[in-house]
Design an enzyme around this catalytic site. Structure first.
Site, mmCIF file in Angstrom:
data_model
loop_
_atom_site.group_PDB
_atom_site.id
_atom_site.type_symbol
_atom_site.label_atom_id
_atom_site.label_comp_id
_atom_site.label_asym_id
_atom_site.label_seq_id
_atom_site.Cartn_x
_atom_site.Cartn_y
_atom_site.Cartn_z
ATOM 1 N N GLU A 114 0.841 -1.198 0.000
ATOM 2 C CA GLU A 114 0.000 0.000 0.000
ATOM 3 C C GLU A 114 0.879 1.251 0.000
ATOM 4 O O GLU A 114 2.028 1.215 0.462
ATOM 5 C CB GLU A 114 -0.889 -0.029 1.258
ATOM 6 C CG GLU A 114 -1.835 1.163 1.372
ATOM 7 C CD GLU A 114 -2.930 0.960 2.411
ATOM 8 O OE1 GLU A 114 -2.871 -0.028 3.171
ATOM 9 O OE2 GLU A 114 -3.839 1.809 2.473
ATOM 10 N N GLU B 99 -6.134 -9.288 3.312
ATOM 11 C CA GLU B 99 -5.356 -8.587 4.356
ATOM 12 C C GLU B 99 -5.356 -9.459 5.588
ATOM 13 O O GLU B 99 -6.417 -9.734 6.164
ATOM 14 C CB GLU B 99 -5.934 -7.210 4.680
ATOM 15 C CG GLU B 99 -5.638 -6.184 3.608
ATOM 16 C CD GLU B 99 -6.031 -4.758 4.006
ATOM 17 O OE1 GLU B 99 -5.967 -4.412 5.205
ATOM 18 O OE2 GLU B 99 -6.411 -4.002 3.094
ATOM 19 N N TYR C 263 -6.867 -9.157 11.192
ATOM 20 C CA TYR C 263 -5.545 -8.929 11.766
ATOM 21 C C TYR C 263 -5.469 -9.561 13.147
ATOM 22 O O TYR C 263 -6.469 -9.603 13.878
ATOM 23 C CB TYR C 263 -5.271 -7.423 11.867
ATOM 24 C CG TYR C 263 -4.974 -6.792 10.522
ATOM 25 C CD1 TYR C 263 -3.704 -6.873 9.962
ATOM 26 C CD2 TYR C 263 -5.967 -6.136 9.803
ATOM 27 C CE1 TYR C 263 -3.422 -6.316 8.720
ATOM 28 C CE2 TYR C 263 -5.692 -5.570 8.556
ATOM 29 C CZ TYR C 263 -4.419 -5.655 8.022
ATOM 30 O OH TYR C 263 -4.140 -5.109 6.793
ATOM 31 N N ASN D 141 -12.200 -1.283 -1.223
ATOM 32 C CA ASN D 141 -11.527 -1.875 -0.065
ATOM 33 C C ASN D 141 -12.243 -1.459 1.205
ATOM 34 O O ASN D 141 -12.561 -0.281 1.389
ATOM 35 C CB ASN D 141 -10.074 -1.387 -0.002
ATOM 36 C CG ASN D 141 -9.405 -1.757 1.317
ATOM 37 O OD1 ASN D 141 -9.047 -2.910 1.542
ATOM 38 N ND2 ASN D 141 -9.258 -0.780 2.217
ATOM 39 N N GLU D 142 -12.494 -2.395 2.070
ATOM 40 C CA GLU D 142 -13.127 -2.115 3.366
ATOM 41 C C GLU D 142 -14.244 -1.082 3.203
ATOM 42 O O GLU D 142 -14.279 -0.047 3.881
ATOM 43 C CB GLU D 142 -12.076 -1.690 4.418
ATOM 44 C CG GLU D 142 -11.088 -2.814 4.675
ATOM 45 C CD GLU D 142 -10.230 -2.675 5.927
ATOM 46 O OE1 GLU D 142 -10.230 -1.606 6.555
ATOM 47 O OE2 GLU D 142 -9.541 -3.660 6.274
ATOM 48 N N GLN E 215 2.092 -6.194 5.398
ATOM 49 C CA GLN E 215 2.373 -5.784 4.040
ATOM 50 C C GLN E 215 3.829 -6.101 3.721
ATOM 51 O O GLN E 215 4.609 -6.250 4.648
ATOM 52 C CB GLN E 215 2.098 -4.296 3.865
ATOM 53 C CG GLN E 215 0.652 -3.921 4.124
ATOM 54 C CD GLN E 215 0.295 -2.501 3.663
ATOM 55 O OE1 GLN E 215 1.068 -1.808 3.012
ATOM 56 N NE2 GLN E 215 -0.913 -2.070 4.032
HETATM 57 O O1 AHR Z 1 -3.051 -2.673 6.112
HETATM 58 C C1 AHR Z 1 -3.346 -1.489 6.770
HETATM 59 C C2 AHR Z 1 -4.810 -1.115 6.657
HETATM 60 O O2 AHR Z 1 -5.578 -2.058 7.332
HETATM 61 C C3 AHR Z 1 -5.390 -1.102 5.275
HETATM 62 O O3 AHR Z 1 -5.160 0.094 4.623
HETATM 63 C C4 AHR Z 1 -6.851 -1.272 5.531
HETATM 64 O O4 AHR Z 1 -7.505 -1.907 4.459
HETATM 65 C C5 AHR Z 1 -6.882 -2.075 6.809
HETATM 66 O O5 AHR Z 1 -7.757 -1.539 7.733
#
Ligand code: AHR
Length: 492
Positions: free
Chosen positions: A25, A296, A240, A172-173, A345
């Site tokens: 990103e 992600e 995450y 995205n999101e 990332q």
């Molecule tokens: O990876 C960091 C961020 O996490 C990304 O920009 C977003 O899609 C997610 O919330």
């Protein structure tokens, strides 16, 4: 004794290599400094792209790279990133540190990066603040061979031939930074945007809808109900792993055993997420036409002290290697539905493969997991049964062992095992049915401390080492697996 049974003659599904994908990103020092240094840099580069990074990532055989975001994708206007660099407009990257983005890394540079990496591009288009026309023209710019004002523009910018491109994200999101939409609204928007993402010539887009945030099952239900599989080839999922809360995630390198446990428990939660989202998808799509794309995932810690909080720069320890190993085993074992994923990332951001400092770079423990696990790419997943003690902490527990296995086209079986216990070594019996194995050889990633990591002063503290070969007797081999380790074996 703990036991792993591998059904060597029972595989049905291939582990798509795209499970081993990555994400880059415009955030912190991922693109700028990480990949892109510019043609004038003293750091060795090919057309502005760092050679050392490309060389290291090629060793992972990275199959795809997702770009330009993330939250950045829904603020990105692709036309700002084409044409002579000096004339490209700047913008403020409001999501990530409020820094000025000079747009020097744009479409041509990204496609060049993918060519240098020999990986497939995965572009995420802007739904949140973009327009249907803007997305439609970006696809046309990339893939249309016919003469049109847009393909003429591409030719004027130095590329007469279109590129090949399949992976295309529609926002995205969208439930959060990508527009704060409700699933019903997004489903309609998706249908509208996806309609105009055309297949030019024989290029075929693989369109990926913005999927749920972690355990938001209603989002999955709504999208699966409202979008036909003919319009949606993939549904994304973001999850995450945090050892603490979003407000206090905890240090990447200074943590207790409790935080070790919680992070790995979060990594294991991916198994429940994949199963529950798959159950919903199975009801609407029993033929499994729509892929679950975990585009992600990874560990998210507090930033390194003294660094810009908006840059998400974090160190990476053996604990993160366990997160990678456990998660990739989950994806392998659910490869009938999970057919693509991208760890967040690649360089200098979140659970990175590589960290850079000026012209120097270090490979993280997570890098080594991806390097060891690449043997599973496109191999046939083999069912495994694991009988092991749980690793308990206070009143909770997770399995001590995380395992997956596959068979390559040449008949070699590969077995990846993580021992999540921070201290206890384990003796494991490996039993192969349907094959007459002779020997297993492997490499292991471990260290004496749970927070072991590589630094610019000590670059090779955590790296894989060879294990002595173990012979099979009557189809069974006995392994000694140290606590806090990730190992990959070849069985022949
Ligand atoms: O990876 C960091 C961020 O996490 C990304 O920009 C977003 O899609 C997610 O919330």
């Amino acid at each position: 004794m703990d036991k792993i049974t591998i059904r060597a003659d029972q595989g049905e599904t291939r582990i798509d290599r795209h499970i081993y994908g990555h994400f880059a990103e415009h955030l912190g020092r991922c693109v700028y400094d990480g990949f892109w240094v510019g043609e004038e840099s003293s750091i060795p580069n090919t057309r502005g792209i760092r050679r050392d990074i490309v060389e290291a990532l090629r060793k992972l055989r990275i199959p795809n790279l997702r770009w330009p975001g993330g939250c950045f994708a829904d603020e990105y206007h692709w036309m700002d990133g084409i044409g002579p660099r000096a004339e490209r407009p700047t913008m403020v990257n409001t999501h990530w540190g409020g820094v000025t983005e000079n747009n020097h890394f744009g479409t041509h540079e990204f496609m060049d990066l993918c060519a240098q990496l020999e990986c497939e591009p995965y572009i995420c288009g802007n739904v949140g603040s973009g327009t249907v026309r803007e997305m439609q023209q970006w696809v046309e710019y990339l893939t249309c061979a016919e003469k049109s004002p847009i393909s003429d523009l591409r030719a004027a910018n130095g590329r007469s031939e279109p590129w090949r491109l399949s992976f295309w994200g529609v926002g995205n999101e969208s439930w959060g930074c990508g527009g704060n939409m409700r699933p019903e609204y997004y489903a309609d928007e998706y249908r509208r945007y996806a309609t105009y993402c055309r297949n030019f010539g024989d290029n075929r887009l693989f369109k990926i809808a913005c999927g749920p945030n972690s355990r938001d099952y209603r989002w999955t239900e709504t999208l699966m109900e409202r979008i036909p599989a003919s319009q949606m080839h993939g549904l994304s999922l973001h999850h995450y792993s945090l050892a603490g809360s979003w407000a206090a995630k905890g240090s990447a390198t200074e943590f207790t055993e409790g935080e070790w446990f919680r992070l790995l428990q979060q990594a294991w939660f991916m198994d429940e997420l994949v199963q529950k989202h798959s159950e919903i998808m199975d009801r609407h799509d029993p033929e499994k036409k729509v892929a679950l794309v975990v585009d992600e995932w990874g560990a998210w810690h507090d930033v390194e002290p003294g660094t810009n909080p908006g840059f998400l720069y974090q160190q990476n320890t053996l604990r993160d290697a366990l997160v990678a190993g456990i998660t990739l085993n989950i994806f392998n074992n659910h490869c009938d539905r999970v057919r693509m994923a991208c760890i967040a990332q690649t360089v200098n951001v979140l659970q990175a493969m590589i960290l850079t400092q000026g012209e120097r770079m270090i490979l993280t423990p997570s890098y080594h997991v991806f390097e060891m696990y690449q043997v599973h790419q496109d191999a046939l997943m083999l069912p495994v049964e694991v009988a092991c003690e749980n690793y308990g902490h206070q009143a909770e527990s997770i399995p001590s062992l995380s395992v997956s296995a596959s068979r390559s086209d040449d008949g070699t079986v590969h077995l990846s095992i993580c021992n999540a216990h921070p201290k206890d070594d384990m003796t494991v019996a490996v039993d192969l049915s349907g094959m007459s194995p002779q020997v297993m050889r492997g490499r292991i990633l471990t260290a004496s401390q749970i927070n072991a990591h590589n630094t610019f002063d000590n670059m090779k503290q955590v790296k894989p080492v060879e294990l002595a070969a173990t012979k099979f007797a009557e189809g069974v081999a006995h392994l000694e697996l140290p606590g806090k380790s990730v190992a990959v074996f070849e069985i022949s």
